[in-house]
Write a protein that holds these residues in place. Structure first.
Motif, short mmCIF file in Angstrom:
data_model
loop_
_atom_site.label_atom_id
_atom_site.label_comp_id
_atom_site.label_asym_id
_atom_site.label_seq_id
_atom_site.Cartn_x
_atom_site.Cartn_y
_atom_site.Cartn_z
N GLN A 219 44.47 82.97 44.97
CA GLN A 219 44.85 81.73 45.64
C GLN A 219 43.81 81.45 46.72
O GLN A 219 43.29 82.39 47.32
CB GLN A 219 46.24 81.82 46.32
CG GLN A 219 47.39 81.68 45.33
CD GLN A 219 48.74 81.89 45.99
OE1 GLN A 219 48.86 82.39 47.11
NE2 GLN A 219 49.79 81.52 45.27
N GLN A 224 48.99 78.97 51.03
CA GLN A 224 50.37 79.42 51.32
C GLN A 224 50.92 78.74 52.57
O GLN A 224 52.07 78.33 52.61
CB GLN A 224 50.37 80.95 51.51
CG GLN A 224 50.07 81.70 50.24
CD GLN A 224 51.06 82.81 49.95
OE1 GLN A 224 52.03 82.99 50.65
NE2 GLN A 224 50.82 83.55 48.88
N CYS A 263 54.33 72.35 43.14
CA CYS A 263 55.11 73.39 42.42
C CYS A 263 55.65 74.43 43.39
O CYS A 263 56.85 74.72 43.42
CB CYS A 263 54.23 74.07 41.37
SG CYS A 263 53.90 73.05 39.92
N TYR A 264 54.78 75.00 44.19
CA TYR A 264 55.22 76.10 45.07
C TYR A 264 56.16 75.62 46.15
O TYR A 264 57.16 76.26 46.48
CB TYR A 264 54.00 76.80 45.69
CG TYR A 264 53.41 77.90 44.83
CD1 TYR A 264 52.52 77.61 43.81
CD2 TYR A 264 53.77 79.23 45.02
CE1 TYR A 264 51.99 78.61 43.00
CE2 TYR A 264 53.24 80.24 44.23
CZ TYR A 264 52.35 79.93 43.22
OH TYR A 264 51.83 80.92 42.42
N ALA A 268 59.83 76.94 46.63
CA ALA A 268 60.16 77.61 47.90
C ALA A 268 61.49 77.08 48.44
O ALA A 268 62.30 77.83 48.98
CB ALA A 268 59.05 77.37 48.91
N LEU A 429 54.14 79.56 35.81
CA LEU A 429 54.49 78.81 37.03
C LEU A 429 55.24 77.54 36.65
O LEU A 429 56.33 77.27 37.18
CB LEU A 429 53.24 78.46 37.84
CG LEU A 429 53.46 77.49 39.01
CD1 LEU A 429 54.39 78.09 40.05
CD2 LEU A 429 52.11 77.11 39.65
#
Ligand SMILES: Nc1ncnc2c1ncn2[C@@H]1O[C@H](COP(=O)(O)OP(=O)(O)OP(=O)(O)O)[C@@H](O)[C@H]1O
Ligand SMILES: O=P(O)(O)OC[C@H]1O[C@](O)(CO)[C@@H](O)[C@@H]1O
Ligand SMILES: [Mg+2]
Length: 491
Positions: A219, A224, A263-264, A268, A429
């Protein structure tokens, strides 16, 4: 494209003859699950089938040179002048990387002169190269406590030879370029110009971007922190939508042509009913289109939460003549506003269907990337900085330092700019996003599995806590899953 071992070798400026300040500490180091010894390499691939396909002995399998300190180094630290530059969009952690580079060079290698070039590679033009500031441990001591970059950044192209002239003029023999795909492209051109002129200047790239659109790294740093911040906005919109009659919550997130942040951030917070990303085209109209899905959602649950990556649906905008043929100073395509199109078409469609939509729309834009690095990215940035300094001092060049399968490695810069890292519609993912939302992103049959049974959000159930109108957790009730027995779910 099959990669071969030679494709993954990085360039060395020459033999390393100087003792490294780390040589004593490294003497007994051997490879372990937690350390890669000098000379050992890190495999590119990590499954049995992928490795078997090469049909090669282990030593010939495609692998990266490990990053980290060496017993011998190429440069005499007393004769190193380093340069640091940050390029492109802001990203959490830029100051952490600058701070780490300065500390490692100064404290462990005894390098005395480090120049910070201002406002991106523009700072390396003949006009601006004298504006560089001296970077010292005192100057950088606290900079990681704020977002952005103390050096400033910019977009727009510069002539590689002019920048090399500036490096020679300022006596820089180790340049650290912290940038995204554009910055890595510039660093590659710089290294090529240096090589053409037979100069001994190391160019090390520290890949950076909140978009995570760079390949050959687990990544990109800052990603993040960015998606964690984006998740907060999804939570806000979900709360607003859930509390509004026929609530329509829409969050548009950065990421350019990759949908990783969407997506993340959606995973989350796990509050999204639909996630739209550039990599998975979708239709607005028709029984399987987004509008029909949104209407069904509002009728069944009372509201809907949509997360849309800024690069999604550009084809829909183009069809409607809403896509300007424009680029930014670096040549990046200017994106059309898919958020506005969704807001307008969903409102019109639901009004037409005798509903009274209450739209809650947030485009956090720069609020997602101007934050400080979270604890994860702070550590990641510091370790990337250490790896970058070790690589430069060991005479590596045209090399990016990345983390690959949990190990820090050297990647040839041309690989980092070989293609864009995108969400794989057939990857795990995207599968997780489909599982978490219970919906397939309405597709035109290109990507995604439109034949798979879509499990309506309310019934995806097993211990699914869904906030009802007053935001509380309702009473448990047994629901019938289409094609399965009753499962417990919460309303
Ligand atoms: N195609 C290119 N060739 C050479 N240099 C480039 C190219 N594209 C960009 N650059 C250089 O890299 C710098 C940064 O590029 P860009 O603005 O695309 O951001 P980036 O590095 O990709 O970061 P991010 O994607 O996070 O915004 C530019 O200012 C320019 O100096
Ligand atoms: O900084 P600018 O020129 O507004 O560009 C915004 C773009 O930069 C990024 O933040 C990083 O590439 C993208 O996610 C976004 O589309
Ligand atoms: Mg970029």
């Amino acid at each position: 494209m099959t990669m071969h071992l030679d494709d993954l070798r990085v360039r060395h400026l020459g033999e390393c003859h100087y003792d490294s300040p780390f040589s004593e500490m490294l003497a007994a180091k051997r490879t372990s699950p937690h350390y890669v010894a000098e000379g050992d390499r890190v495999l590119l691939e990590d499954t049995v089938s992928m490795l078997t396909e090469h049909d090669l002995p282990p030593a010939e399998l495609p692998s990266f040179e490990a990053a980290g300190p060496r017993r011998k180094i190429y440069f005499d630290p007393a004769r190193v002048t380093a340069g640091v530059v940050t390029c492109g969009g802001l990203c959490p952690g830029l100051n952490d990387v600058i701070r780490g580079i300065v500390q490692e060079l100064t404290v462990h290698y005894g390098v005395k002169r480090i120049l910070g070039f201002r406002n991106g590679l523009r700072g390396l033009t003949a006009e601006n190269c004298h504006d560089a500031e001296d970077l010292t441990p005192d100057r950088v001591r606290e900079i990681h406590n704020s977002g952005g970059t103390i050096l400033g950044s910019s977009r727009g192209g510069q002539d590689p030879d002019e920048m090399v002239d500036s490096l020679v003029l300022r006596g820089v023999n180790a340049l650290f370029v912290i940038g995204g795909d554009g910055g890595m492209r510039a660093a590659t051109n710089l290294a090529a110009a240096i090589r053409r002129r037979g100069l001994e200047i190391a160019v090390i790239g520290v890949p950076k971007t909140i978009d995570n659109d760079l390949p050959y790294t687990d990544q990109s740093f800052g990603f993040q922190s960015a998606f964690a911040q984006a998740a907060n906005f999804i939570a806000s919109v979900a709360t607003e939508a859930a509390a509004s009659p026929d609530g329509i919550g829409i969050v548009k997130l950065m990421g350019r042509h990759s949908g990783f942040i969407a997506c993340y951030a959606s995973l989350a917070r796990n509050a999204a009913d639909v996630v739209l990303i550039p990599e998975v085209p979708f239709a607005l109209e028709g029984p399987d289109g987004l509008l029909a899905r949104v209407e069904r959602h509002v009728r069944e649950k009372g509201f809907v939460v949509i997360v849309v990556a800024e690069g999604a649906g550009q084809d829909l905008l183009e069809e409607r003549g809403l896509l300007a043929d424009a680029t930014d100073p670096s040549g990046n395509a200017k994106l059309g506003d898919i958020g506005a199109l969704l807001r307008e078409t969903i409102t019109a469609h639901l009004t037409e269907a005798d509903l009274s939509p209450t739209v809650r729309y947030i485009d956090p834009s720069y609020a997602v990337r101007s934050v400080t690095a979270n604890a994860y990215d702070s550590v990641y940035c510091l370790r990337l900085a250490h790896a970058a300094v070790h690589a430069a001092m060991a005479g590596r060049t045209e090399t990016a330092v990345v983390r690959w399968r949990r190990r820090f490695v050297h990647v040839p810069m041309p690989l980092i700019i070989s293609h864009r890292n995108e969400v794989d519609p057939d990857g795990d993912l995207w599968m997780s996003v489909l599982e978490a939302t219970g919906y397939l992103a309405p597709t035109r049959g290109s990507h995604g599995r439109s034949d798979v049974k879509t499990v309506p959000h309310d019934y995806r159930g097993i211990c699914q806590l869904s906030h009802d109108r007053d935001g509380g957790v309702g009473e448990p009730r047994d629901v019938e899953l289409p094609g399965a027995g009753p499962v417990r779910s919460f309303r």
